[in-house]
Design a protein around this motif. Sequence first.
Motif, PDB file in Angstrom:
ATOM      1  N   ASP A 210       0.842  -1.199   0.000  1.00  0.00           N
ATOM      2  CA  ASP A 210       0.000   0.000   0.000  1.00  0.00           C
ATOM      3  C   ASP A 210       0.881   1.256   0.000  1.00  0.00           C
ATOM      4  O   ASP A 210       2.078   1.203   0.278  1.00  0.00           O
ATOM      5  N   ARG A 382       3.464 -10.077  -2.501  1.00  0.00           N
ATOM      6  CA  ARG A 382       3.190  -8.980  -1.579  1.00  0.00           C
ATOM      7  C   ARG A 382       4.295  -8.819  -0.541  1.00  0.00           C
ATOM      8  O   ARG A 382       4.969  -9.800  -0.191  1.00  0.00           O
ATOM      9  N   ARG A 420      -3.987  -6.388   4.162  1.00  0.00           N
ATOM     10  CA  ARG A 420      -3.068  -5.258   4.101  1.00  0.00           C
ATOM     11  C   ARG A 420      -2.025  -5.366   5.207  1.00  0.00           C
ATOM     12  O   ARG A 420      -2.198  -6.102   6.187  1.00  0.00           O
TER      13      ARG A 420
END
Length: 452
Positions: A210, A382, A420
Amino acid sequence: MMPSNINTGNGSNPQATYLECMKNENVLKAFENVRREIYAQADASFYTLLQSGKDKNAAKQQLKKVIVDVMSKEPSAIPLNRAQKDAIVNALLEDMLGYGPIQPLLDDPEVSEVMVVRKDLIYYEKNGIIYKSDITFRDEEHVRTIIQKIVSPLGRRIDESTPLVDARLPDGSRVNAVIPPVAIDGACITIRKFGKKFTAEELVKSGSIDEVSLELLKKFVQGRLNILIIGGTGSGKTTLLNVLSSFIPPTERIVTIEDSAELQLQQEHVVRLEARPPNIEGKGEITIQTLVKNALRMRPDRIIVGECRGGEALDMLQAMNTGHEGSITTLHANSPRDAISRLTVMVLMSGQELPHKAIKEQIAAAVDLIVQVARMRDGKRRVIKMSEVVGLNTEGDVEVVDIMDFKIHGTDENGKIIGRLEPTGYIPSFLEKLAWYGIEVPVEVFQKKYKK
């Protein structure tokens, strides 16, 4: 579910091309006849054309004329329709100018890895998911020919006495090839494609990290933290390293050291060094460890090592401890604590007889931050953890505390993970170091209730 074809960006169906050539006996026989006739008529200019790497499209058009000319002058007794003739032309072009049946996979920008298990079993990775391909090589000799085509220009050798080889394609893609007797089922090839350089914005857009977390990493780099990027094979370590390197100010001198050149730094003042394997006589090897030692004499502001694998870890740690703050490297590890254990073993591989306590002190003093990346079950790569190396605890072990941790909140209708990076509540002690370099990070970012 396996896709029915592979998109090469030009609307063609390369799988159908090779399936037709390799599975239809008449087409295969005609293919071999034409190929044999082309090489029988070949002169010096023909081989110059094959070796021309400056303008591939021009060479392709010239070679296509040669192939069509041979086919028209030597009409086969085997009846062929237009589609089959086109298939033969395309197959010959891919064989002579490219890397045979796997060339369409290499041309596909969405394919990141090509894996030849044996002559008739090929897999590829696309968007993080592995698929089985329908394309095949003609036979074992065909696979060996393509391997030789890859390694010969680099002066490398592969045979029964040296059945393993690492190489790279002209575009920088990494290649590993193994042949019998080591490869039991036949010659196999693994190609990690040299993908396009991701920008920071593209990394955020892809969902790998993010915006707030990436801004944190940017401040960590600018604040000259020594960073270790960890993860498994194909997890995105080099991609993240490229992005983090882009945050280094252009006023600094950077020395990069790699086993196989993959880094794509945009700064001007960059010295790129690459390790070299031994030659056919077993001489001339230049290891990463040697290059790290040499880099210390090159007045670097920062040293970036593509991947630590062995004894060079000690030299890297010493560099981090002796005025080269802000250095970055990667290594294979499944967790931050596993990374500490692996670093300890690598230092022992340096040949220096150091006590374990001294090694742990080196690690604790050198490494500030560990960033873990992973390829998750939905195929997405990620950033899943950021951890501070705090120092040694009362038991003499290196203490690692998580700053950010990836939390999974579910999956969407397409099976993609929803989650997240979230703060753990721990406020890192290196904030003082960042402040010394004029980098301010609000404490609220690390608090659990902080909303991104």
